[in-house]
Design an enzyme around this catalytic site. Structure first.
Site, short mmCIF file in Angstrom:
data_model
loop_
_atom_site.label_atom_id
_atom_site.label_comp_id
_atom_site.label_asym_id
_atom_site.label_seq_id
_atom_site.Cartn_x
_atom_site.Cartn_y
_atom_site.Cartn_z
N GLU A 191 6.19 -5.71 -0.17
CA GLU A 191 6.52 -5.03 -1.43
C GLU A 191 8.03 -4.82 -1.60
O GLU A 191 8.47 -3.74 -2.03
CB GLU A 191 5.77 -3.70 -1.53
N GLU A 265 -3.49 -7.06 -2.14
CA GLU A 265 -4.04 -5.72 -1.97
C GLU A 265 -4.83 -5.36 -3.22
O GLU A 265 -4.25 -5.02 -4.26
CB GLU A 265 -2.94 -4.68 -1.74
#
Length: 627
Positions: A191, A265
């Site tokens: 991320e 995710e």
């Protein structure tokens, strides 16, 4: 209500498992809009489970449940701050045996997407980065700052020789995996698009992997807003989310053309903070969204399939409008519970995946029964003030020193737990922290409790008194922030001066209370334990015994009547409890118990009960549905 979408094709991957696919040369590849595994069309049906959050004795059980749900791939992070707790000392043993974990995945027919960081987020202290990095006052985490990259290089030099032989197509195979291991993809950082402080950093991490022998498909992982800022050439971009907004998967086409779509995710639930509710996500909404994602041709990884537990002091924290630390449980309202039991999400997903795969799935393993051992009397206690002169050698310093810069652990500082700052004052008056307490300080004059200092309370009145007295600040590190732009500011303890009547306090004795196994073992033998009186106010250690007649089973400890502290069972740190909730029970795995006598030690900061209850059902607090 479930709305299962029709699927035009079935996917039989029974031969595409690690121990059957011998002599691999291609591994996982991308071709136009699909994945190929050894040249054959492949969809990733993945689930996240972290070896460091699950007792080793239960790894295989959770993997078998993954297979029974219809998954073919396991994803895991690798926590740098556990593998190198002290600079230059590496630990890949026992519950941190990454090679054993990955080998077990292969044995059970699961491919692996490895997410080695160095930063992992994961609601884990400092996003998995070791706190000793913050000894450098100029440290710039997650950048190409020399002090950071040198530490990453040293870590990867130890980590990658474990990982490389376990790749699916590695040219450096180990004796065990001459024909390839289970790793089909490796994630570059994590991320980074939501951080994005250094345009050269992602290329550095990519090359750090490639130069150490990583040959499998590389991926990145970001939410929609960070997607375009977290890219690196040569890595497949994937996306993270919970709600499937219109056009969200098509948005991937704007950053990379003609590539397979992957949700790295898909958030099956959410995590909890102290003082908030227990977050839950509707099972039907979850499985319908998964069906929609798969209908669009994408691959998916369920984050989390099994959350597990933030044992010890390892929980992370958030800092948006205010600081909020995460609870001990990482149940996450995931597909399996914190203790590995089935939920309705499991059976709904199993039905969906079975329909897509078009062949019978393995039978779900039997669940392990839980035990209710009843009331446990904590019959002895010893005050923290009585422990100090016997077990702890203070560090003397004119100025307050933050936790990470204490001269401890071969100069790696203190990572977790508490620090006691002690100085001498004359008289009372106005105590002001100038917001230098991280994260919460109990304030005592001699042994008399005066109040607390934290982010919201920065001043207290100290009572007047005769002569010189000891001022004591017991400071708890409640967990470092793991996400956002404040990672460089996560030093704990006293991070600057504290003032009494506008004069900075000086000449401290500083006691480290990490509560490591060595300390807890010494505590067992220290003189001064005595019977618990009818009423006692901490800080103090309390101990009792749990006697088990038969084979130990999982249980949950309920601490009604206790205020705030930490529980140790047979030396294992189960984690924190706090009466503000939402979590009211701590998970105690059966493998950590012994047949016969089991020692329970509780460090209670304030108000102690006399008993704790061993119950067979967890209570994680009042629920609130995630919007």
């Amino acid at each position: 209500m479930l709305i299962y979408l029709s699927f035009s094709s079935r996917f039989n991957w029974s031969e595409l498992i690690p121990l059957r696919l011998w002599g691999r040369t291609l591994g996982l590849q991308t071709e136009n809009s699909q994945f190929l595994l050894e040249g054959m069309p492949f969809r990733i049906f993945g689930g996240s489970m972290h070896y460091f959050r699950v007792p080793r004795e239960y790894w295989e059980d959770r993997m078998l449940k993954m297979k029974a749900c219809g998954l073919n791939t396991l994803t895991t992070y690798v926590p740098w701050n556990l593998h190198e707790q002290e600079r230059g000392k590496f630990d890949f043993s026992r519950n941190l045996d990454l090679e054993a974990f990955l080998s077990l995945a292969a044995k059970n027919g699961l491919w692996v997407i490895l997410r080695p960081g160095p930063y992992i987020c994961s609601e884990w202290d400092l996003g998995g980065l070791p706190s000793w990095l913050l000894q450098d006052p100029e440290m710039q985490l997650r950048t190409t700052y020399k002090g950071f990259t040198e530490a990453v290089d040293a870590y990867f030099d130890h980590l990658m020789p474990i990982v490389v032989p376990l790749q699916a197509t590695t040219p450096f195979c180990s004796q065990q995996y001459k024909k390839g291991g289970p790793i089909i993809a490796v994630q570059v950082e994590n991320e980074y698009g939501s951080y994005a402080k250094d345009p050269n950093y992602m290329t550095y991490v990519k090359m750090a992997l490639l130069n150490r022998g990583i040959v499998e498909l590389l991926m990145t992982s970001d939410n929609k807003n960070g997607l375009s800022f977290g890219l690196v050439e040569g890595a497949l971009a994937t996306v993270n989310f919970q709600k499937l907004e219109p056009g969200l998967l098509k948005y991937l086409d704007t950053v990379q053309k003609d590539q397979p779509k992957m949700v790295m995710e898909y958030w099956t639930g959410w995590f909890d903070n102290w003082g908030g509710p227990h977050c839950v996500f509707d099972a039907d909404e979850m499985v319908n969204t998964v069906a929609s994602i798969l209908k669009l041709g994408a691959s998916i990884n369920l984050y989390m399939f099994h959350g597990g537990t933030n044992f010890g002091f390892m929980n992370g924290a958030l800092e948006a409008d205010e600081y909020k630390s995460d609870v001990t449980s990482y149940d996450y309202d995931a597909v399996l519970t914190e203790a590995g039991d089935y939920t309705s999400k499991f059976f709904k997903l199993r039905q969906l995946f079975s329909m897509i795969i078009g062949q019978p799935l393995p039978l779900p393993p039997m669940i392990e029964s839980k035990a209710s051992y009843g009331a446990i009397l904590l019959h002895q206690y010893i005050s923290l003030w009585d422990v100090l002169p016997t077990l702890l050698q203070p560090i003397k310093s004119e100025l307050p020193i933050n936790m990470e810069n204490l001269h401890l652990n071969d100069s790696s500082g203190q990572s977790f737990g508490y620090v006691l700052y002690e100085t001498v004052i004359f008289g009372g008056g106005h105590l002001h922290s100038r917001d230098h307490v991280r994260d919460r300080a109990q304030v005592f004059v001699n042994t008399m409790y005066v109040g607390e200092l934290d982010y919201n309370t920065v001043e207290l009145s100290l009572p007047e008194g005769q002569g010189f007295r000891q001022l004591r600040l017991l400071v708890e590190n409640r967990g470092r922030v793991n996400y956002g732009l404040a990672l460089n500011e996560q030093r704990k303890g006293l991070i600057g001066d504290v003032f009494l009547n506008k004069t900075p306090l000086r000449n401290f004795k500083i006691y480290s209370l990490e509560m490591k196994p060595g300390f807890m073992n010494s505590l067992r033998h220290v003189a001064g334990w005595s019977a618990v009186p009818d009423y006692f106010v901490g800080p103090a250690f309390f101990r009792g015994r749990l006697w088990i007649e038969h084979q130990p089973q999982d249980t949950f400890l309920k601490l009604q009547g206790w205020e705030k502290g930490v529980v140790f069972v047979n030396g294992q740190n189960l984690g924190r409890y706090w009466k503000i909730g939402p979590q009211e029970t701590l998970y105690l795995p059966g493998p950590w118990l012994w047949k016969g006598s089991n020692e329970i030690v509780i460090f209670e900061e304030r108000t102690a009960g006399r008993i704790i209850q061993s119950v067979d059902i967890p209570y994680l607090g009042r629920t609130q549905y995630v919007d």
